[in-house]
Enzyme design. Structure first.
Site, mmCIF file in Angstrom:
data_model
loop_
_atom_site.group_PDB
_atom_site.id
_atom_site.type_symbol
_atom_site.label_atom_id
_atom_site.label_comp_id
_atom_site.label_asym_id
_atom_site.label_seq_id
_atom_site.Cartn_x
_atom_site.Cartn_y
_atom_site.Cartn_z
ATOM 1 N N HIS A 72 40.045 36.720 75.152
ATOM 2 C CA HIS A 72 40.724 37.827 75.095
ATOM 3 C C HIS A 72 40.215 38.982 76.010
ATOM 4 O O HIS A 72 38.869 39.075 75.807
ATOM 5 C CB HIS A 72 41.112 38.400 73.908
ATOM 6 C CG HIS A 72 42.087 37.868 73.026
ATOM 7 N ND1 HIS A 72 42.924 38.257 71.942
ATOM 8 C CD2 HIS A 72 42.607 36.600 73.440
ATOM 9 C CE1 HIS A 72 43.675 37.458 71.675
ATOM 10 N NE2 HIS A 72 43.553 36.279 72.472
ATOM 11 N N TYR A 197 45.804 46.754 66.743
ATOM 12 C CA TYR A 197 45.513 47.536 65.500
ATOM 13 C C TYR A 197 46.328 48.697 65.608
ATOM 14 O O TYR A 197 46.356 49.791 66.434
ATOM 15 C CB TYR A 197 43.941 48.105 66.084
ATOM 16 C CG TYR A 197 42.902 47.094 66.096
ATOM 17 C CD1 TYR A 197 42.601 46.051 67.053
ATOM 18 C CD2 TYR A 197 42.013 46.848 64.819
ATOM 19 C CE1 TYR A 197 41.501 45.197 66.705
ATOM 20 C CE2 TYR A 197 40.833 46.036 64.809
ATOM 21 C CZ TYR A 197 40.717 45.236 65.896
ATOM 22 O OH TYR A 197 39.507 44.170 65.760
ATOM 23 N N PRO A 289 35.696 45.266 57.933
ATOM 24 C CA PRO A 289 35.934 44.283 59.096
ATOM 25 C C PRO A 289 36.782 44.950 60.417
ATOM 26 O O PRO A 289 36.930 44.139 61.114
ATOM 27 C CB PRO A 289 36.762 43.338 58.613
ATOM 28 C CG PRO A 289 37.182 44.006 57.220
ATOM 29 C CD PRO A 289 36.396 44.836 56.777
ATOM 30 N N LYS A 293 32.509 42.947 63.295
ATOM 31 C CA LYS A 293 31.103 42.696 63.485
ATOM 32 C C LYS A 293 30.259 41.804 62.574
ATOM 33 O O LYS A 293 29.065 41.165 63.012
ATOM 34 C CB LYS A 293 30.540 44.204 63.596
ATOM 35 C CG LYS A 293 30.826 44.909 64.658
ATOM 36 C CD LYS A 293 30.127 44.469 66.189
ATOM 37 C CE LYS A 293 30.807 45.125 67.167
ATOM 38 N NZ LYS A 293 31.661 44.235 68.144
ATOM 39 N N TYR A 381 33.021 47.006 71.202
ATOM 40 C CA TYR A 381 33.723 46.031 70.365
ATOM 41 C C TYR A 381 33.513 44.592 71.145
ATOM 42 O O TYR A 381 33.342 43.575 70.307
ATOM 43 C CB TYR A 381 35.062 46.366 70.806
ATOM 44 C CG TYR A 381 36.119 45.472 70.034
ATOM 45 C CD1 TYR A 381 36.528 45.647 68.729
ATOM 46 C CD2 TYR A 381 36.662 44.310 70.718
ATOM 47 C CE1 TYR A 381 37.429 44.944 67.983
ATOM 48 C CE2 TYR A 381 37.579 43.427 69.929
ATOM 49 C CZ TYR A 381 37.882 43.884 68.702
ATOM 50 O OH TYR A 381 38.850 42.942 67.854
HETATM 51 P P1 RFL Z 1 28.514 34.307 54.138
HETATM 52 O O1 RFL Z 1 29.675 33.705 54.957
HETATM 53 O O2 RFL Z 1 28.974 34.860 52.997
HETATM 54 O O3 RFL Z 1 27.731 32.777 53.423
HETATM 55 C C1 RFL Z 1 26.876 32.918 52.312
HETATM 56 C C2 RFL Z 1 26.682 31.489 51.736
HETATM 57 O O4 RFL Z 1 26.008 31.386 50.709
HETATM 58 C C3 RFL Z 1 26.545 30.888 49.743
HETATM 59 N N1 RFL Z 1 25.900 31.478 48.320
HETATM 60 C C4 RFL Z 1 25.022 30.677 47.755
HETATM 61 N N2 RFL Z 1 24.227 29.551 47.927
HETATM 62 C C5 RFL Z 1 23.389 29.276 47.240
HETATM 63 N N3 RFL Z 1 23.088 29.810 46.038
HETATM 64 C C6 RFL Z 1 23.598 31.129 45.782
HETATM 65 N N4 RFL Z 1 23.585 31.770 44.736
HETATM 66 C C7 RFL Z 1 24.783 31.679 46.592
HETATM 67 N N5 RFL Z 1 25.434 32.857 46.871
HETATM 68 C C8 RFL Z 1 26.112 32.730 47.792
HETATM 69 C C9 RFL Z 1 27.923 31.146 49.745
HETATM 70 O O5 RFL Z 1 28.654 30.269 48.974
HETATM 71 C C10 RFL Z 1 28.365 31.032 51.530
HETATM 72 O O6 RFL Z 1 28.731 29.673 51.914
HETATM 73 O O7 RFL Z 1 27.273 35.032 54.731
HETATM 74 P P2 RFL Z 1 26.912 34.820 56.292
HETATM 75 O O8 RFL Z 1 26.470 33.401 56.559
HETATM 76 O O9 RFL Z 1 25.803 36.031 56.458
HETATM 77 O O10 RFL Z 1 28.220 35.188 57.414
HETATM 78 C C11 RFL Z 1 28.651 36.524 57.286
HETATM 79 C C12 RFL Z 1 30.235 36.449 57.650
HETATM 80 O O11 RFL Z 1 30.626 35.536 56.852
HETATM 81 C C13 RFL Z 1 30.818 37.710 57.681
HETATM 82 O O12 RFL Z 1 29.949 38.797 58.086
HETATM 83 C C14 RFL Z 1 32.090 37.806 58.220
HETATM 84 O O13 RFL Z 1 32.992 36.975 57.618
HETATM 85 C C15 RFL Z 1 32.777 39.347 58.383
HETATM 86 N N6 RFL Z 1 33.916 39.252 58.987
HETATM 87 C C16 RFL Z 1 34.110 39.339 60.448
HETATM 88 N N7 RFL Z 1 32.806 39.244 60.883
HETATM 89 C C17 RFL Z 1 33.158 39.232 62.373
HETATM 90 O O14 RFL Z 1 32.121 39.056 63.213
HETATM 91 N N8 RFL Z 1 34.485 39.394 63.188
HETATM 92 C C18 RFL Z 1 35.524 39.262 62.443
HETATM 93 O O15 RFL Z 1 36.808 39.400 63.055
HETATM 94 C C19 RFL Z 1 35.381 39.529 60.879
HETATM 95 N N9 RFL Z 1 36.353 39.521 60.001
HETATM 96 C C20 RFL Z 1 34.968 39.515 58.240
HETATM 97 C C21 RFL Z 1 36.501 39.450 58.547
HETATM 98 C C22 RFL Z 1 35.060 39.315 56.760
HETATM 99 C C23 RFL Z 1 36.183 39.052 55.982
HETATM 100 N N10 RFL Z 1 35.940 39.083 54.657
HETATM 101 C C24 RFL Z 1 36.915 38.090 53.862
HETATM 102 C C25 RFL Z 1 34.580 39.463 53.764
HETATM 103 C C26 RFL Z 1 37.794 39.386 58.049
HETATM 104 C C27 RFL Z 1 37.398 39.237 56.616
HETATM 105 C C28 RFL Z 1 38.711 39.638 55.848
HETATM 106 C C1 PHB Z 2 40.493 38.437 62.367
HETATM 107 O O1 PHB Z 2 41.218 37.708 63.156
HETATM 108 O O2 PHB Z 2 40.263 37.540 61.004
HETATM 109 C C2 PHB Z 2 39.942 39.458 62.412
HETATM 110 C C3 PHB Z 2 40.146 40.210 63.860
HETATM 111 C C4 PHB Z 2 39.853 41.470 64.079
HETATM 112 C C5 PHB Z 2 39.330 42.101 63.137
HETATM 113 C C6 PHB Z 2 38.965 41.659 61.806
HETATM 114 C C7 PHB Z 2 39.252 40.390 61.378
HETATM 115 O O3 PHB Z 2 38.576 43.495 63.250
#
Ligand code: RFL
Ligand code: PHB
Length: 390
Positions: A72, A197, A289, A293, A381
């Protein structure tokens, strides 16, 4: 049992760290609380910065990402009855984002690690780091003991690693927002080519996607909202109200296959280290989110940690390990600011008076009419390029 690096958590941070270390000849064991199926099915992030894509491709785990990811070159900010495109190709030439689900990144990394014979243990209970303040740290889990040189806490915001650090070592910086996001995954072709957005008086909405057949949506909802309050008909009605605000735009609807509520919080723990325990990704910091990032920061952290550990093993010098936290925190705080800024720009705050509302509209107008302001949004971004140390 013994390994060089004990990695707690098989999210993007832990898996990529294990893979990057392997490429530098360093062995690790990954300990994950949940099942492989659960880790691969968790719907979360979708937007990958250029630097994240480059990192995955250079590490040999980007083939499917390059084939299936959606490149994109802009996003739309929609408010006041009009859409405004933020054109990356003009504002930050040569830089773009790739839309590719985090769960796909996780699948690709697990497949690559297992193909290389990695030791990843899923569904392990009672993982606990020990003796991090000595030079003989170890991790216990399910009645077993894993000795190691270093522990990497990659276990996300609710993990155990950060919590084992004695009180007084870490300083936490925190902000909570008075709303949450309802995330929805639907089997319907996206009604837009680029992410939208949308700021409305009823709250924020985001139209994203995963593929030409799957759309991803988010709605600003009250904090602690119950998913049960959002039957499919209500979700579609609210998405239509918040997104069908410009002439000619019609939202296609379809089968909803996943729904969840995510609280919105900013958090940083400093330093990202306690002795031989190094925190990376969400274990150390989270952002709302809105700026997309979180996953990208996790990737930047483990790049730095890999480099620091490789330097240590190769030369015996702990210089880069000692600089790890400061090096990460520079990017972390830039992303903290950007994510807070995007969040305040686009959400409705019940606490806002008429003055605050006018400020927000003026800010949105500025970002979409001044090239300098739009360039600030665009360069953050798509992600700032890695510095020499990264
Ligand atoms: P994770 O992915 O949470 O993975 C951590 C892992 O550790 C496990 N765990 C354990 N394992 C052993 N013993 C324990 N006691 C444990 N406790 C936990 C968990 O089961 C899991 O498998 O962390 P990590 O690897 O640091 O990754 C970070 C990302 O997951 C997170 O920052 C992103 O998902 C945030 N985020 C977004 N980031 C982006 O860069 N671009 C996006 O578009 C974006 N959109 C989002 C998001 C996060 C969202 N949510 C649900 C929080 C959208 C959403 C809705
Ligand atoms: C997503 O596609 O999950 C998504 C995209 C943009 C954001 C957050 C989440 O800012």
């Amino acid at each position: 049992m013994r390994t060089q690096v004990a990695i707690i958590g098989a999210g993007p941070a832990g898996l990529l760290l294990s893979h990057l270390l392997h490429l530098r000849g360093i062995e690790s064991v990954v300990l994950e609380l949940r099942s492989r199926a659960h880790a691969e099915a968790r719907v979360r992030a979708g937007v990958l910065e250029q630097g994240t894509v480059d990192t995955l491709v250079e590490a040999g785990v980007g083939d499917r990402l390059l084939r299936e990811g959606l490149l994109h070159h802009g996003i739309e900010l929609r408010f006041g009855g009009a859409g405004h495109r933020v054109a990356f190709e003009k504002l930050v030439p040569g830089r773009a984002i790739t839309v590719y689900g985090q769960q796909e990144v996780v699948k690709d990394l697990i497949a690559a690690r297992l193909k290389d014979g990695a030791d990843i243990r899923f569904e392990v209970d009672d993982v606990m780091p020990h003796a991090a303040d000595t030079d003989r740290p170890y991790v216990t889990f399910g009645g077993q003991r894993l000795d190691c040189d270093v522990i990497a806490g990659c276990d996300g915001f609710h993990g155990v690693s950060r919590q084992t650090i004695p009180p007084g070592v870490l300083t936490a910086y925190e902000r909570e927002y008075p709303f949450a996001w309802l995330g929805v995954l639907a089997r319907v072709p996206p009604s837009t080519e680029e992410l939208i957005y949308a700021r409305t008086d009823r709250g924020f909405a985001l139209h994203s996607m995963r593929s030409p057949e799957i759309s991803r949506f988010y709605l600003q909802v009250p904090p602690d909202e119950d998913v049960a309050a959002w039957p499919d008909t209500r979700v579609w009605a609210e998405l239509k109200t918040r997104l069908e605000t410009v002439p000619g735009f019609e939202l296609s609807t379809g089968e909803i296959v996943d729904k969840s509520v995510t609280p919105m919080r900013s958090y940083v723990a400093e330093p990202m280290r306690y002795g031989r325990l190094f925190l990376a990704g969400d274990a150390a910091h989270i952002v709302p989110p809105t700026g997309a990032k979180g996953l990208n920061l996790a990737v930047a952290d483990v790049r730095l940690l890999t480099r620091a550990l490789a330097h240590w093993y190769e030369t015996g010098s702990a210089d880069l390990l000692d600089g790890y936290s400061d090096a990460c925190l520079k990017r972390v705080w830039r992303a903290q600011h950007f994510s807070w800024w995007m969040t305040t720009l686009l959400h409705t705050f019940d606490s806002d008076d008429a003055y605050g509302h006018r400020l927000q509209l003026s800010h949105l107008d500025y970002v979409t009419s001044s090239e300098a302001a739009a360039a600030t949004l665009a360069e953050n971004y798509v992600g700032l390029p890695y510095g020499a140390a990264e």
